[in-house]
Design an enzyme around this catalytic site. Structure first.
Site, PDB file in Angstrom:
ATOM      1  N   GLY A 303       0.803  -1.215   0.000  1.00 60.30           N
ATOM      2  CA  GLY A 303       0.000   0.000   0.000  1.00 60.30           C
ATOM      3  C   GLY A 303       0.837   1.266   0.000  1.00 60.30           C
ATOM      4  CB  SER A 304       0.194   4.523   1.670  1.00 60.28           C
ATOM      5  OG  SER A 304      -1.124   4.683   1.187  1.00 60.28           O
ATOM      6  CB  THR A 305       4.749   1.449   3.123  1.00 60.11           C
ATOM      7  OG1 THR A 305       4.224   0.237   2.587  1.00 60.11           O
ATOM      8  CG2 THR A 305       4.158   1.684   4.496  1.00 60.11           C
ATOM      9  CG  MET A 306       5.040  -0.186  -2.159  1.00 61.55           C
ATOM     10  SD  MET A 306       6.766  -0.692  -2.076  1.00 61.55           S
ATOM     11  CE  MET A 306       7.294  -0.437  -3.757  1.00 61.55           C
TER      12      MET A 306
END
Length: 581
Positions: A303-306
């Site tokens: 998710g958003s950690t990428m």
């Protein structure tokens, strides 16, 4: 006057016996002696090897002299696993005289010492055809001494070693455990079994039918004890991280959780904890849910950690600068017929704002400016889709499909962490890129004093720029405000993703996580937290995982003696921004 005896008066003696009969008897006796002599010669001379082997099979035994398994130590020399003497009880059922009242009374005492129901004990002793049966193995040594004092005929014991794990369930998934034969089954006990086990010795003896040693024969080969090994784990950090993770999983009625703490300079693993866990030396009714080392074996869409990696690629290529404007109006974008949305219409954002607000639309617009190959190469260099080079069983590679198969909408979703998968351990290691001047460093579970040599992914300038954005994401107006901690500056990215079950996304099931570092100017540690299926009304990573990150960072940096770089705790806005799913 003496009476003379006339033998011929007896009818038997008076009968005439043929001469050949007496000769035959003498010849038979002589032939018997010759046969016995021949047999003796055969046994003692010609067939000696065969009978020697048969005798050894029946009475000679090679006793294994067990080696003491090496200790597993944490980075400060505290014991995580060690071996202690244990008594294993066995019996010759046919020799146990259960019909005698005094023996029955002793068997009751034996059952009590074994912590075994008496019917179970008598059942083991019921088969008198058996000449050997294990009663119970690896009892405490003092219990074995009490059993020996009972002096029950037919009950014997053997000295063995059993493992003890002082840190219990807190370090279970790192240390692992051994089986009853002292062979490693999980964790570091399995990964370094050959080094820890050593080599058993041997002693050749003659035994009687009761298994008692009559005499020793041949040379005794002494055992070679296993080597101790020192892990990079800090047992204090490990215990604290496990405790905070467990509390958060229970508080949010989650299915499970994991936490990973890495030294940002050396790549050493300071803590790796999972909940549910288990007690390594008490494994009755152990389930797969408890046994799984989720931080290494479970993969999920990050998710958003990428998003920091996608923004890093855009910065590195010169396509944008941190202050470059990105218009995310009206909060959604259509890519080849598929709609990608934000939780809010953030309007016009800078590149920094795209990370701070966790905008899917903004990240997608940046990604669609770059070739798929460029994204794939950077993701691969950061360790995604690659099996971690770490000496630990079960570590998985995750999934990153070849860029040639990407459709435009897949490239868009991968830019914000959907369509690829990684483990929590991989996520923690990948963030070393931003903590080490753009270089991803190898991770290790063994203590080392050397600074790790990394592989370049971004320039130092790009890494610094992204790290500043991560600080904004964890600050006022960002999605990870609850990651802030007293005395230390932090930066990181929260993530929330729908949980995939089979080929579809499950309704109402999420994974929430937070990955970040501290202190932000000169990162010393990287912490990654994942909470699986929080179900207490809150499921966003910034609300569920970030608080664990905050507490673990603060406690770990204090234990490491890192000086605080902030005087007070920054203000946290009550209503944090929710990251886009």
């Amino acid at each position: 006057m003496s009476r003379s005896v006339v033998y011929t008066a007896s009818p038997l003696l008076a009968s005439k016996t043929p001469v050949w009969r007496s000769k035959f008897i003498v010849a038979a006796i002589a032939l018997g002696f010759v046969g016995l002599g021949a047999r003796a010669a055969y046994v003692q001379v010609f067939g000696n090897d065969f009978f020697q082997r048969q005798g050894e099979v029946r009475f000679a035994r090679t006793l294994e002299l067990p080696a003491n398994r090496g200790k597993i130590l944490d980075r400060n020399g505290l014991i995580l696993a060690s071996s202690v003497p244990a008594a294993s009880i066995w019996a010759i059922p046919e020799d146990v005289e259960q019909d005698k009242p005094e023996v029955r009374a002793k068997l009751k005492q034996l059952a009590r010492l074994l912590d075994m129901p008496l019917p179970d004990l008598t059942k083991k002793l019921a088969d008198e055809d058996k000449t050997f049966v294990w009663i119970k193995r690896q009892l405490d040594w003092d219990v074995g001494q009490q059993i020996a004092k009972l002096e029950i005929k037919g009950i014997y014991q053997r000295k063995e070693y059993k493992r003890q794990y002082p840190e219990g369930e807190a370090a279970a998934h790192v240390v692992g455990f051994t089986n009853v034969e002292d062979h490693g089954q999980e964790g570091m006990e399995l990964a370094f079994n050959d080094q820890l086990a050593g080599k058993p010795g041997s002693r050749r003896v003659i035994k009687d039918r009761l298994g008692r040693v009559v005499e020793g024969v041949g040379e005794t080969v002494p055992p070679v004890d296993g080597k101790d090994m020192q892990l990079s784990i800090d047992s204090k950090v490990q215990f604290f991280a496990y405790q905070k993770l467990r509390d958060q999983v229970l508080a949010h009625k989650a299915k499970a959780g994991s936490v990973v703490v890495l030294d940002a300079h050396t790549g050493e693993l300071l803590a790796l904890a999972n909940y549910p866990s288990y007690v390594p030396d008490k494994r009755q009714n152990l389930t797969g849910e408890q046994l799984r080392n989720r931080a290494l074996t479970d993969v999920f869409e990050p998710g958003s950690t990428m998003k920091p990696f996608t923004v890093g690629i855009a910065l590195e290529s010169g396509r944008v600068r941190p202050e470059t404007v990105v218009d995310t109006t009206p909060g959604r974008i259509n890519i080849t017929g598929s709609t990608i949305s934000d939780t809010h219409n953030y309007g016009v954002l800078t590149v920094e704002g795209v990370i701070q607000k966790s905008s899917n639309v903004g990240t997608t617009k940046l990604a669609m400016q770059m070739p798929a190959r460029e994204m794939w190469e950077t993701f691969s260099a950061a360790g995604f889709g690659q099996k971690p080079q770490i000496s630990f069983p079960g570590a998985v590679s995750g999934r990153l499909r070849p860029y040639k198969t990407w459709r435009p909408v897949e490239q868009a979703t991968m830019s914000y962490g959907y369509g690829l998968s990684a483990s929590l351990f991989q996520m923690a290691r990948s963030y070393t890129v931003f903590a080490n001047g753009g270089r991803v460093i190898p991770a290790t579970m063994l203590k080392t004093d050397e600074t790790a040599v990394g592989v370049p992914v971004f320039s130092e300038r790009t890494a610094d720029q992204v790290r500043k954005m991560l600080q904004m994401a964890a600050g006022p107006g960002g999605t990870g405000q609850k990651a802030q901690t007293l005395g230390y500056s932090v930066g990181g990215k929260s993530g929330t993703a729908r949980k995939q079950v089979g080929k579809n996304y499950a309704s109402g099931k999420y994974r929430a996580w937070f990955t970040g570092m501290a202190p932000i100017d000169k990162p010393r540690i990287i912490v990654a937290v994942m909470i699986d299926e929080p179900s207490n009304g809150v499921f966003y990573g910034g609300a569920v995982a970030a608080p664990v990150f905050s507490e673990v960072v603060q406690q770990t940096l204090r234990m490491m003696g890192v000086q605080p770089d902030m005087a007070v705790k920054p203000q946290i806005v009550a209503n944090a921004v929710e990251e886009s799913l």
